[in-house]
Design a protein around this motif. Sequence first.
Motif, mmCIF file in Angstrom:
data_model
loop_
_atom_site.group_PDB
_atom_site.id
_atom_site.type_symbol
_atom_site.label_atom_id
_atom_site.label_comp_id
_atom_site.label_asym_id
_atom_site.label_seq_id
_atom_site.Cartn_x
_atom_site.Cartn_y
_atom_site.Cartn_z
ATOM 1 N N ASP A 64 0.829 -1.209 0.000
ATOM 2 C CA ASP A 64 0.000 0.000 0.000
ATOM 3 C C ASP A 64 0.860 1.254 0.000
ATOM 4 O OD1 ASP A 64 -2.164 -1.635 0.049
ATOM 5 O OD2 ASP A 64 -2.918 -1.029 2.022
ATOM 6 N N ARG A 80 2.073 1.863 -3.523
ATOM 7 C CA ARG A 80 1.005 2.372 -4.389
ATOM 8 C C ARG A 80 0.695 3.823 -4.049
ATOM 9 N NH1 ARG A 80 -2.332 -0.949 -3.051
ATOM 10 N NH2 ARG A 80 -3.711 0.438 -1.906
ATOM 11 N N ILE A 108 5.705 3.510 -8.277
ATOM 12 C CA ILE A 108 5.721 2.127 -8.717
ATOM 13 C C ILE A 108 6.765 1.979 -9.805
ATOM 14 C CG2 ILE A 108 4.372 0.316 -9.839
ATOM 15 C CD1 ILE A 108 1.949 1.370 -8.306
ATOM 16 N N ALA A 155 -4.918 -1.279 -9.949
ATOM 17 C CA ALA A 155 -3.521 -0.827 -9.964
ATOM 18 C C ALA A 155 -2.597 -1.983 -10.354
ATOM 19 C CB ALA A 155 -3.142 -0.269 -8.600
ATOM 20 N N GLU A 156 -2.884 -3.178 -9.843
ATOM 21 C CA GLU A 156 -2.036 -4.333 -10.163
ATOM 22 C C GLU A 156 -2.145 -4.683 -11.645
ATOM 23 O OE1 GLU A 156 -0.013 -5.183 -7.951
ATOM 24 O OE2 GLU A 156 -0.884 -5.413 -5.957
ATOM 25 N N TYR A 164 -0.201 -2.262 -13.692
ATOM 26 C CA TYR A 164 1.226 -2.581 -13.598
ATOM 27 C C TYR A 164 1.600 -3.632 -14.652
ATOM 28 C CZ TYR A 164 5.490 -4.580 -11.493
ATOM 29 O OH TYR A 164 6.754 -5.064 -11.275
#
Lengths: 277, 502
Positions: B158, B161, B166, B231-232, B235
């Motif tokens: 967290d 992020r 990142i 978000a993942e 990425y």
Amino acid sequence: MARILDRRRLVPNLHLIEVEAPEVARKCRPGQFVILMPDERGERIPLSISDWDAARGSVTSVFLTVGTSSHKLSRLAAGDEIPVYVGPLGRPSEIENFGTVLLAGGCFGIGAIYPLARALKKAGNRVLTVIDVKARYLLYWEDKLRAASDRVFIASRDFALDSKQYVPAKIEEILGAGPKVDRVIAIGCTYLMYSCAMATKPRGIKTIVSLNPIMVDGTGMCGACRCTAAGRTKFACVDGPDFDGHEIDWDELFKRRKSYFDDEIRSLCYWERKEFP
Amino acid sequence: MAEDKKELSPDAKARLKAEYGREWRQELRKATPLKDRMKAERRKMPERPPEVRNKDFREVNLGLDAEAARAEARRCWDCANPQCVSGCPVGIDIPSFVKLIEQGKFLEAAWKLKETNSLPAICGRVCPQETQCEDLCNVKKATGRAVAIGNLERFAADFERGSGKIVIPPLPPPTGRKAAVIGAGPAGLTVAGDLAKLGHKVTIFEALHISGGVLVYGIPEFRLPKAILKAEVEYLKRLGVEIRTSFVVGKTATIDDLRADGFEAFFIASGAGLPNFMRIPGENLVGVYSANEYLTRVNLMKAYDFPNYDTPVFPARRAAVIGGGNVAMDSVRTAKRLGAERAMIVYRRSRQELPARIEEVHHAEEEGIEFHFLTTPIRYLGDEAGHVRAMECLKMGLGEPDASGRRKPVPIEGSEFTTEVDMVVVAIGQSPNPLIPQTTPGLTMGKWGNIDVDWKTMRTSLEGVYAGGDIIRGGATVILAMGDGRIAAAEMDAYLKARPRS
């Protein structure tokens, strides 16, 4: 995202939608369906495939405006994009030379029987087609179906047309007149499919119906579309949509179809208030 | 009991040893005496109050703050022989990332996690750490309370992020090899990330319209906010992974079609997308849902915000959820949040046998969920509209242990009783989705409808085709799926690199 190539009103409340989907067009077979979402907030709704063009990379469906998502869809135009268009889903219909096949279509099913007529004719069948419409002004694709069938009958309650019967009575009349029919395929609203299956049951003619229960994912993941065929629970999205109409628990299907009746109205009223202030 | 304690490879052992011997680690160990580390209490995960959180879908756990995270990390002894790592299905270097947190190097801790785990913010939230890494923790053996490894993992991920820093690792030159990953759930996302980092061109094919698999349709917002998943996935896209949503492999194209399109290696991670039912009378009544359908309507289709979203879901007054796993807990807590006066778990065994995580059971109880143990439904009763209105149940006793080692529930004769319910969610497990097995000739299947693999390599019976996650396991966990993905990605990399250039 998938691009809409055409969206046309065919007759009141029934629309045609042609979507650019080359991969779906390459794979689809008669009897399959797609699932789409009209916008990011829409429901995932299943639509029978009514036609496709592998060269043009497009797939066509005919749909009835019922709830919010189908109404939203009816307001889109060529060039618009929809966020979800996935398919072809479900098992294709059995296509072989059965002998004589009687097709019955009503509502969106008039469109949905067209690829079946074409494929069954090509497989060597004598194809008799019954189009069910409440009134003359609801008739569409008569020419296409005439071109793909050996004979076309119209079942209607419109006194301006020569026939004045609902489709099961018409089927009775056709069967009573003598031709040996080897298979009946009925597509349309649940009541139409139910009544066709009831009409053929005493004669023991195999009758295939294309079930249209409520679905969410359409890949067998959720089980919303479960129905009972020959006493066993089936998922219409992956085990169907085609089933033997004489084996279906129709009472259960009618009730499950109406699961969200109140919510559909609430949702539609909410959307209409925003859309037509 | 740790479910999957595994012997570490000599390589992994050597890496851990090297990290252990680094100077900063030695200094850090000396800085705080062991007895001080042992005195510190395990830091509690801050939570939103039960009577507030059970009315909305915002996250229950708030996460440790920096001070608490450093204090918790200080509890770790940095053992010479860390047991925790062998409890982790993906083999995270736990001591290293925990010690980086102790030092206040939070970003470095996150990067350390990402060396072995592409989804740490997710695993930090949904992994059953108490039966894996934390169960083997030496601090637990000495003090009774393990280091909160999961909470620390979540904290570091967290923090990264939130920092906006990142980092995309340097990518090797493209290998020119194409791999297809089928299913964008935890197993598929893991393989895609690993293969992309090795320079392969990866395309994920996902049947639904949003990536994440069970992370998006199954696990609710209050346990795993969708923004984290998003978000993942972003990425992975930045690593060069292409994601084709609304593409059903087996329907839109078969594996053979994809092979013809130039894909050379395949990873099937199509999940446990086939809900189990009990086959009891009345199960097809309106208002009886599979957990998959109920959670999909609420999570994926956002039915909790109906009519702003078009998909409806029944708001229950008295909701019964059948089952005792995490999916059952997610379903019953969702029903409570949607306004159920009574939201009940109906489970055929007793509290000791509940397969759900202790934390989830605890949260559910705090939120006012009723638990009815040693009870099983035998029949649902409907009203004239075909809507469920009651269920008939049977009380159970516990007999001898069964194959799972748990005591087998035995019906108590004559114990039938009827209780009023207006919604039922059947959460008794899922089976592997049959679409790909049905359309892939030559794929060898196990007796549960699962794809058969060699467990050391995740290889299937077909050349270049690997599989992992729930399609090989039935219903398991996110981290086991990711563990399968790690193994498969390494094998696929070797396979792709060994293939002759065409």
